[in-house]
Design a protein around this motif. Structure first.
Motif, mmCIF file in Angstrom:
data_model
loop_
_atom_site.group_PDB
_atom_site.id
_atom_site.type_symbol
_atom_site.label_atom_id
_atom_site.label_comp_id
_atom_site.label_asym_id
_atom_site.label_seq_id
_atom_site.Cartn_x
_atom_site.Cartn_y
_atom_site.Cartn_z
ATOM 1 N N LEU A 83 -6.708 1.707 -2.421
ATOM 2 C CA LEU A 83 -7.373 2.454 -1.352
ATOM 3 C C LEU A 83 -8.476 1.631 -0.694
ATOM 4 N N THR A 84 -9.258 0.935 -1.499
ATOM 5 C CA THR A 84 -10.316 0.081 -0.953
ATOM 6 C C THR A 84 -9.721 -1.007 -0.069
ATOM 7 N N ALA A 85 -8.672 -1.659 -0.559
ATOM 8 C CA ALA A 85 -8.033 -2.734 0.209
ATOM 9 C C ALA A 85 -7.476 -2.207 1.531
ATOM 10 N N PHE A 86 -6.830 -1.063 1.480
ATOM 11 C CA PHE A 86 -6.268 -0.494 2.706
ATOM 12 C C PHE A 86 -7.370 -0.192 3.714
ATOM 13 N N SER A 113 1.485 12.410 -3.999
ATOM 14 C CA SER A 113 1.033 11.962 -2.676
ATOM 15 C C SER A 113 0.669 10.479 -2.687
ATOM 16 N N PHE A 114 0.025 10.024 -3.744
ATOM 17 C CA PHE A 114 -0.351 8.620 -3.825
ATOM 18 C C PHE A 114 0.894 7.723 -3.847
ATOM 19 N N GLU A 115 1.904 8.107 -4.606
ATOM 20 C CA GLU A 115 3.133 7.312 -4.672
ATOM 21 C C GLU A 115 3.820 7.249 -3.311
ATOM 22 N N LYS A 116 3.883 8.371 -2.615
ATOM 23 C CA LYS A 116 4.498 8.388 -1.280
ATOM 24 C C LYS A 116 3.673 7.575 -0.288
ATOM 25 N N TRP A 117 2.352 7.675 -0.401
ATOM 26 C CA TRP A 117 1.478 6.892 0.471
ATOM 27 C C TRP A 117 1.678 5.399 0.213
ATOM 28 N N MET A 118 1.759 5.030 -1.082
ATOM 29 C CA MET A 118 1.980 3.617 -1.443
ATOM 30 C C MET A 118 3.292 3.100 -0.863
ATOM 31 N N ASP A 119 4.358 3.884 -0.989
ATOM 32 C CA ASP A 119 5.648 3.482 -0.417
ATOM 33 C C ASP A 119 5.514 3.226 1.079
ATOM 34 N N VAL A 121 2.683 2.590 2.844
ATOM 35 C CA VAL A 121 1.781 1.468 3.114
ATOM 36 C C VAL A 121 2.498 0.134 2.944
ATOM 37 N N TYR A 122 3.261 -0.003 1.870
ATOM 38 C CA TYR A 122 3.935 -1.281 1.641
ATOM 39 C C TYR A 122 5.066 -1.529 2.623
ATOM 40 N N LYS A 123 5.573 -0.480 3.279
ATOM 41 C CA LYS A 123 6.583 -0.667 4.326
ATOM 42 C C LYS A 123 5.946 -1.144 5.617
ATOM 43 N N ILE A 124 4.747 -0.631 5.936
ATOM 44 C CA ILE A 124 4.121 -0.957 7.221
ATOM 45 C C ILE A 124 3.190 -2.156 7.178
ATOM 46 N N CYS A 125 2.705 -2.508 6.000
ATOM 47 C CA CYS A 125 1.752 -3.611 5.901
ATOM 48 C C CYS A 125 2.488 -4.938 5.809
ATOM 49 N N PRO A 126 2.118 -5.879 6.661
ATOM 50 C CA PRO A 126 2.700 -7.215 6.546
ATOM 51 C C PRO A 126 2.365 -7.815 5.180
#
Length: 134
Positions: A83-86, A113-119, A121-126
């Protein structure tokens, strides 16, 4: 993960950050210093966490985590780091604010929710965009 109080999550997270595990102990005084609280506050939290099966501590000795405590503390720490990194690396929020807000968010978000958010984030983050996650 069965939720415990935000404060107790912070204690487990701090212990993991200090190197506590099922095999490695930490001193209560180091936990107090890390968290900026009194030794009495740490002793009170230790008592509750011991009762709930998250840690072991012989009479006024050093603290070791149970597997349950280590897993819980690592999960909270992972949430905090991601979360901090994001907030900082992706959204450009200043480091101090990102740190403070991630601490609040890590307690509020459910596992699902955290697991879905992580999925997401890792799809959209280069690749490498969450640089500060170790």
């Amino acid at each position: 993960m069965n939720k415990i109080s935000n404060s107790h999550e912070d204690y487990l997270e701090a212990m993991v950050m200090l190197g506590a595990s099922t095999k490695q102990s930490v001193r209560p005084v180091d936990v107090a210093s890390k968290m900026g609280v009194s030794k009495a506050s740490v002793n009170k939290a230790i008592s509750v966490l011991r009762e709930k099966g998250y840690l072991n501590q012989p009479y006024y000795g050093d603290i070791t985590l149970t597997q349950k405590g280590e897993d819980y503390g690592r999960k909270v720490l992972e949430r905090h780091k991601v979360l901090t990194a994001f907030l900082h690396d992706v959204l450009g929020i200043d480091a101090k604010t990102a740190e403070e807000e991630a601490c609040m968010m890590e307690h509020a978000i459910s596992d699902e929710s955290f697991e879905k958010w992580m999925d997401y984030v890792y799809k959209i983050c280069p690749a490498g965009k969450l640089a500060s996650v170790e």
